[in-house]
Design an enzyme around this catalytic site. Sequence first.
Site, PDB file in Angstrom:
ATOM      1  N   LYS A  40       2.526  12.563  -3.881  1.00 35.93           N
ATOM      2  CA  LYS A  40       3.034  11.502  -3.189  1.00 35.93           C
ATOM      3  C   LYS A  40       4.556  11.073  -3.283  1.00 35.93           C
ATOM      4  O   LYS A  40       4.850  10.415  -3.968  1.00 35.93           O
ATOM      5  CB  LYS A  40       2.208  10.096  -3.665  1.00 35.93           C
ATOM      6  CG  LYS A  40       2.309   9.068  -2.527  1.00 35.93           C
ATOM      7  CD  LYS A  40       1.722   9.426  -1.447  1.00 35.93           C
ATOM      8  CE  LYS A  40       1.795   8.201  -0.266  1.00 35.93           C
ATOM      9  NZ  LYS A  40       1.187   8.741   1.009  1.00 35.93           N
ATOM     10  N   SER A  94      -1.245   9.238   5.948  1.00 39.98           N
ATOM     11  CA  SER A  94      -1.552   8.262   4.981  1.00 39.98           C
ATOM     12  C   SER A  94      -2.229   6.857   5.631  1.00 39.98           C
ATOM     13  O   SER A  94      -3.585   7.356   6.291  1.00 39.98           O
ATOM     14  CB  SER A  94      -0.065   7.735   4.583  1.00 39.98           C
ATOM     15  OG  SER A  94       0.199   8.479   3.476  1.00 39.98           O
TER      16      SER A  94
END
Length: 625
Positions: free
Chosen positions: A195, A395
């Site tokens: 991430k 996402s």
Amino acid sequence: MRFLRALWRFLKAVKDVLALIVLLLFFGVIFAALSSGGRPTFPAGGGALVLDLRGSLAEQPADARPIDFVSGAGGPDINQYRLRDVVRAVNAAAADKRVKAVVLDLDGFMGGGQAAVATLGRSLDKVRAAGKPVLAYATAYDDPSYQLASHASEVWLDPLGAVLTPGPGGSQLYYKGLLDKLGVNAHVYRVGKFKSAVEPYTRTEASPEARAANQALIDALWTRWQAEVAQARPKARFADYLAGLAAGRIPNGTLAESAEAFGLVDHLGDRLAFGDRVAQIAGKPDKAAPGDYKKIALDDWESANPVPSTGDAIGVLTVAGDIVDGKAPAGTAGGDSIADALGKAVAKGNLKALVVRVDSPGGSVTGSDRIRSAILAAKAKGLPVVVSMGTLAASGGYWVSTAGDTILADPDTITGSIGVFGIIPTFEGSLGKIGLSADGVRATPLSGQPDTLRGTTPQVDALIQAGITQTYARFTGLVAAARHLPVERVDEIGQGRVWDGVSAQKLGLVDRFGTLDDAMAEAARRAKLDPKKVHPVYIEREKPAFLRLLQMLAGNSGSVDEARSADAFAALGQRPDWMLARALGDARRILTGPTIQARCIGCGDIPPSPADLAAARQMMAQAGL
């Protein structure tokens, strides 16, 4: 006396209201007149459809702010062309005898994502398959403009220009050093070793994991780019040409002559020579100046070829841009805006199926889930749901996609990024640098938290991290259920890692490749309808009338990125206004966005939002740059 003053104020207020009403009526009449201009007219005997794309392709163009038209910061100077409208226009040109050729004027073309450009390229292939020429012109070609031009039957280049296609990748700003100097403490909460959205706030360079993942992504996209160009233009010896440039030498004469020698372009010539060549195909207008030819404007052609309205209705829900909570204008995916629009469309009872077109890097988790819930509610009414991924479906964009019965993507789609993070900036260090401090009392360790003046407490840090972890568990659970994968497998391919479309299909994150039209056909099949007897009903917020009026009054200045075409080497390197715009966008999202986010930052080299770009240009102008 007091009464007279009050009466005077009342009369002035009445006067102001009446003046406002008259002004609104005046502009309303103008808008009605402009809107009802009748059918567009085209040159006698036909002409060339001109795609003068001074701006970027977009799934859903962003609404400009009224202040942008007044200040000149945005509005018509930052053009976005709706991809599906341009594709529809080009497809119609392939079958219409009035269109003798299609012209691509690519000076000022800003791309819009590799998948979007590839989609338009496939439509140009249909024009050529119909026996009509496609001619491209540019002063200089970069990655997106040459990707599109490679689908042309004739590629023209200015003799002083070049083909400079450096490929994707480049530098990204990291803010930790600046934050340290300013005394800002970035509290980061995350799940997923890939991430990398949070790394600019915690590191001064990419982590090894993020660097490896990003390298794999751009390598995959670059391989696909080269494969597309090679298929569209087999005679181009692109690898040999690029090898010479990569070695720091011009392979053959000038840059333009090298591009011609290696088959990347067909002709060298200025705009007058190019126009004369188009005139040989499309014809010259009466009393034509040198370089003139019969032109069909894109806007007029789109108006003459509207969206079909016969047959069974299939809803097309657009989820484009950053996903935010509440309501938002076009170009930003407001959770409430999209959910409300979908609910109203389904309530009419005329939809037979639903296609969800996703082109978003994600954003708010709650906004993403709001949209997903609305899609599930439509699904509960018996509507088949097909997800169609555009350039980006990462996402939160992938969170939304889990509601679909099946997922279609482009090989160049950037997707995945199944991970969650949160950032809270606190300014206790900044206050100390200027001699300020903060103090107070608390009923519990949670009172006044998160405290941006004094910092967060360990208890709050633990709670937020727990929330992040739980949200990630929900995310992976949704993906596992939707894709029929074990949660452990989803966690393995998740961790915030971003994938290209080909890799995502192999991993089971998407079902197959296909366009928006393919998704429409799949939705029709699932609804047991004839794919040839359906039409789309686009479910999205309509642009306010006053904004449409301002755009019509302002017109198209045609001044988008004029400087780009003045120097061939502008294709190399990263544009400073884009980099500043992305930095401003990052800061805005962190300072004003929700604490817990499912967002992919840095997912490919796509143009920044018009609002961020306008703000960046204003800052640069004020700084004298």
